[in-house]
Design a protein around this motif. Structure first.
Motif, mmCIF file in Angstrom:
data_model
loop_
_atom_site.group_PDB
_atom_site.id
_atom_site.type_symbol
_atom_site.label_atom_id
_atom_site.label_comp_id
_atom_site.label_asym_id
_atom_site.label_seq_id
_atom_site.Cartn_x
_atom_site.Cartn_y
_atom_site.Cartn_z
ATOM 1 N N VAL A 59 -7.182 -0.914 2.688
ATOM 2 C CA VAL A 59 -6.853 -0.803 1.269
ATOM 3 C C VAL A 59 -6.125 0.515 0.995
ATOM 4 C CG1 VAL A 59 -7.800 -0.578 -1.054
ATOM 5 C CG2 VAL A 59 -8.730 -2.290 0.514
ATOM 6 N N LYS A 60 -6.633 1.586 1.595
ATOM 7 C CA LYS A 60 -6.016 2.906 1.416
ATOM 8 C C LYS A 60 -4.570 2.902 1.902
ATOM 9 C CE LYS A 60 -6.455 7.755 2.833
ATOM 10 N NZ LYS A 60 -7.234 8.717 3.640
ATOM 11 N N LYS A 61 -4.349 2.308 3.076
ATOM 12 C CA LYS A 61 -3.006 2.244 3.636
ATOM 13 C C LYS A 61 -2.086 1.425 2.735
ATOM 14 C CE LYS A 61 -0.438 0.895 7.787
ATOM 15 N NZ LYS A 61 -0.530 0.285 9.149
ATOM 16 N N ALA A 62 -2.596 0.298 2.222
ATOM 17 C CA ALA A 62 -1.787 -0.558 1.345
ATOM 18 C C ALA A 62 -1.407 0.179 0.069
ATOM 19 C CB ALA A 62 -2.562 -1.837 1.017
ATOM 20 N N ILE A 63 -2.353 0.917 -0.486
ATOM 21 C CA ILE A 63 -2.085 1.678 -1.712
ATOM 22 C C ILE A 63 -1.031 2.747 -1.445
ATOM 23 C CG2 ILE A 63 -3.076 3.306 -3.372
ATOM 24 C CD1 ILE A 63 -5.669 1.717 -3.201
ATOM 25 N N GLN A 64 -1.162 3.435 -0.312
ATOM 26 C CA GLN A 64 -0.192 4.472 0.038
ATOM 27 C C GLN A 64 1.205 3.886 0.209
ATOM 28 O OE1 GLN A 64 -2.113 6.086 3.534
ATOM 29 N NE2 GLN A 64 -3.027 7.784 2.396
ATOM 30 N N GLU A 65 1.291 2.725 0.845
ATOM 31 C CA GLU A 65 2.582 2.071 1.033
ATOM 32 C C GLU A 65 3.173 1.657 -0.308
ATOM 33 O OE1 GLU A 65 1.769 -1.137 3.672
ATOM 34 O OE2 GLU A 65 1.817 0.106 5.483
ATOM 35 N N ASN A 66 2.304 1.167 -1.192
ATOM 36 C CA ASN A 66 2.766 0.731 -2.501
ATOM 37 C C ASN A 66 3.288 1.912 -3.311
ATOM 38 O OD1 ASN A 66 3.164 -1.476 -4.231
ATOM 39 N ND2 ASN A 66 1.360 -0.954 -5.427
ATOM 40 N N VAL A 67 2.578 3.023 -3.238
ATOM 41 C CA VAL A 67 3.009 4.232 -3.949
ATOM 42 C C VAL A 67 4.347 4.712 -3.395
ATOM 43 C CG1 VAL A 67 2.500 6.667 -4.352
ATOM 44 C CG2 VAL A 67 0.690 4.964 -4.591
ATOM 45 N N THR A 68 4.519 4.635 -2.071
ATOM 46 C CA THR A 68 5.770 5.042 -1.445
ATOM 47 C C THR A 68 6.927 4.174 -1.921
ATOM 48 O OG1 THR A 68 4.620 5.838 0.532
ATOM 49 C CG2 THR A 68 6.970 5.350 0.752
ATOM 50 N N LEU A 69 6.700 2.856 -1.969
ATOM 51 C CA LEU A 69 7.738 1.938 -2.436
ATOM 52 C C LEU A 69 8.082 2.199 -3.897
ATOM 53 C CD1 LEU A 69 6.585 -1.413 -0.771
ATOM 54 C CD2 LEU A 69 8.601 -0.055 -0.198
ATOM 55 N N TYR A 70 7.064 2.472 -4.692
ATOM 56 C CA TYR A 70 7.306 2.768 -6.105
ATOM 57 C C TYR A 70 8.151 4.032 -6.241
ATOM 58 C CZ TYR A 70 6.522 4.179 -10.936
ATOM 59 O OH TYR A 70 6.703 4.583 -12.230
ATOM 60 N N ALA A 71 7.825 5.048 -5.445
ATOM 61 C CA ALA A 71 8.575 6.308 -5.487
ATOM 62 C C ALA A 71 10.028 6.084 -5.075
ATOM 63 C CB ALA A 71 7.913 7.339 -4.576
ATOM 64 N N GLN A 72 10.242 5.244 -4.065
ATOM 65 C CA GLN A 72 11.600 4.943 -3.617
ATOM 66 C C GLN A 72 12.399 4.250 -4.715
ATOM 67 O OE1 GLN A 72 11.004 2.637 -0.062
ATOM 68 N NE2 GLN A 72 10.688 4.425 1.244
ATOM 69 N N GLN A 73 11.765 3.261 -5.370
ATOM 70 C CA GLN A 73 12.463 2.536 -6.414
ATOM 71 C C GLN A 73 12.766 3.442 -7.601
ATOM 72 O OE1 GLN A 73 11.362 -1.406 -7.051
ATOM 73 N NE2 GLN A 73 12.219 -1.590 -9.082
ATOM 74 N N GLU A 74 11.813 4.291 -7.953
ATOM 75 C CA GLU A 74 12.042 5.230 -9.050
ATOM 76 C C GLU A 74 13.232 6.131 -8.739
ATOM 77 O OE1 GLU A 74 9.251 8.137 -11.749
ATOM 78 O OE2 GLU A 74 9.077 8.281 -9.575
ATOM 79 N N LYS A 75 13.324 6.566 -7.493
ATOM 80 C CA LYS A 75 14.414 7.464 -7.078
ATOM 81 C C LYS A 75 15.773 6.770 -7.170
ATOM 82 C CE LYS A 75 14.639 8.599 -2.735
ATOM 83 N NZ LYS A 75 14.291 9.257 -1.441
ATOM 84 N N VAL A 76 15.862 5.528 -6.669
ATOM 85 C CA VAL A 76 17.163 4.844 -6.681
ATOM 86 C C VAL A 76 17.571 4.473 -8.109
ATOM 87 C CG1 VAL A 76 16.939 3.984 -4.329
ATOM 88 C CG2 VAL A 76 16.114 2.571 -6.210
ATOM 89 N N GLU A 77 16.595 4.172 -8.959
ATOM 90 C CA GLU A 77 16.919 3.882 -10.354
ATOM 91 C C GLU A 77 17.446 5.123 -11.061
ATOM 92 O OE1 GLU A 77 13.678 2.046 -12.393
ATOM 93 O OE2 GLU A 77 13.786 0.192 -11.220
ATOM 94 N N LYS A 78 16.870 6.284 -10.760
ATOM 95 C CA LYS A 78 17.362 7.542 -11.331
ATOM 96 C C LYS A 78 18.785 7.820 -10.859
ATOM 97 C CE LYS A 78 13.658 9.209 -13.530
ATOM 98 N NZ LYS A 78 13.650 9.590 -14.970
ATOM 99 N N ARG A 79 19.034 7.560 -9.583
ATOM 100 C CA ARG A 79 20.370 7.785 -9.038
ATOM 101 C C ARG A 79 21.382 6.840 -9.660
ATOM 102 N NH1 ARG A 79 19.038 8.477 -2.530
ATOM 103 N NH2 ARG A 79 18.329 10.656 -2.631
ATOM 104 N N LEU A 80 20.969 5.596 -9.898
ATOM 105 C CA LEU A 80 21.858 4.620 -10.533
ATOM 106 C C LEU A 80 22.247 5.103 -11.927
ATOM 107 C CD1 LEU A 80 23.247 1.848 -10.704
ATOM 108 C CD2 LEU A 80 21.053 0.892 -11.454
ATOM 109 N N ALA A 81 21.266 5.537 -12.702
ATOM 110 C CA ALA A 81 21.534 6.019 -14.061
ATOM 111 C C ALA A 81 22.434 7.250 -14.027
ATOM 112 C CB ALA A 81 20.220 6.338 -14.763
ATOM 113 N N ALA A 82 22.198 8.148 -13.068
ATOM 114 C CA ALA A 82 23.007 9.365 -12.965
ATOM 115 C C ALA A 82 24.450 9.035 -12.583
ATOM 116 C CB ALA A 82 22.392 10.314 -11.938
#
Length: 222
Positions: A59-82
């Motif tokens: 469960v811990k590993k899955a949560i960490q992976e999910n947080v990582t994916l969320y961070a990646q998506q947040e980053k690319v969305e910020k770059r798209l807007a910029a």
């Protein structure tokens, strides 16, 4: 002086001794059985604790992976807007429309929307319009579905053709080498790929690999 002699007598009771031995033996067996049961209980408890620990780690590993994916998506969305701020053809509504397109393509093909948004950002930075970006990504998704290229390579290859060069894609798709520079700049290579590889990305979603990719993409959106 008179002498007094005291004589102590006893009778050997064999039966009592045997009963005592039996009792001691029984007590030993009961103690051994109790010890075995206790050890078995500890062993079962240890197995249970190990199983719980394994589940918690998963469960811990899955949560960490999910947080990582969320961070990646947040980053690319910020770059798209910029990137959109420097492209007069892309406004705020177009950015939202491109993100909606990425979500729709994830649903249709199983490719993660964060990967698609990353390529949208690249195309926006090159000065493409929303329509051009959609056309290129439609073709690139199908082309990457063939396994010849990954999505990033397909997008960059198709973008290169718009400069009038068949480039990397021309080495693998000889028909593109037959197009003139003017035709390539007009989007003929993108049209060719769209027509000749149409539906590949959606078809790949129905495979086992596609199902796993869809699951991973959906997990990343939780």
């Amino acid at each position: 002086m008179a002498k007094v002699t005291v004589r102590v007598g006893s009778t050997f009771q064999k039966e009592g001794i045997e009963q005592a031995k039996t009792g001691v033996k029984s007590l030993g067996e009961q103690t051994k059985a109790s010890t075995s049961q206790m050890l078995a209980g500890f062993a079962a408890l240890s197995i249970g604790v190990a199983a719980v620990a394994k589940v918690l780690n998963t469960v811990k590993k899955a949560i960490q992976e999910n947080v990582t994916l969320y961070a990646q998506q947040e980053k690319v969305e910020k770059r798209l807007a910029a990137s959109a701020l420097n492209n007069p053809l892309i406004n705020g509504q177009a950015v939202k429309s491109l993100k909606d397109y990425a979500s729709a393509m994830q649903e249709a093909t199983g490719v993660g929307d964060e990967a698609i948004i990353q390529q949208e950002q690249f195309l926006v930075a090159l000065g493409n319009s929303e329509e051009q970006i959609r056309n290129i990504l439609d073709a690139a998704l199908d082309l990457s579905g063939t396994g010849m290229f990954n999505l990033e390579t397909a997008v960059k290859g198709l973008s290169q053709t718009l400069t009038g060069q068949a480039g990397t894609l021309g080495r693998y798709i000889p028909q593109l080498r037959e197009l003139t520079a003017e035709q390539l700049k007009a989007g003929a290579a993108v049209d060719f790929v769209s027509e000749n590889f149409a539906g590949v990305a959606r078809a790949m979603k129905e495979t086992t690999a596609g199902a796993l990719m869809t699951f991973n993409s959906a997990w990343g959106d939780l």
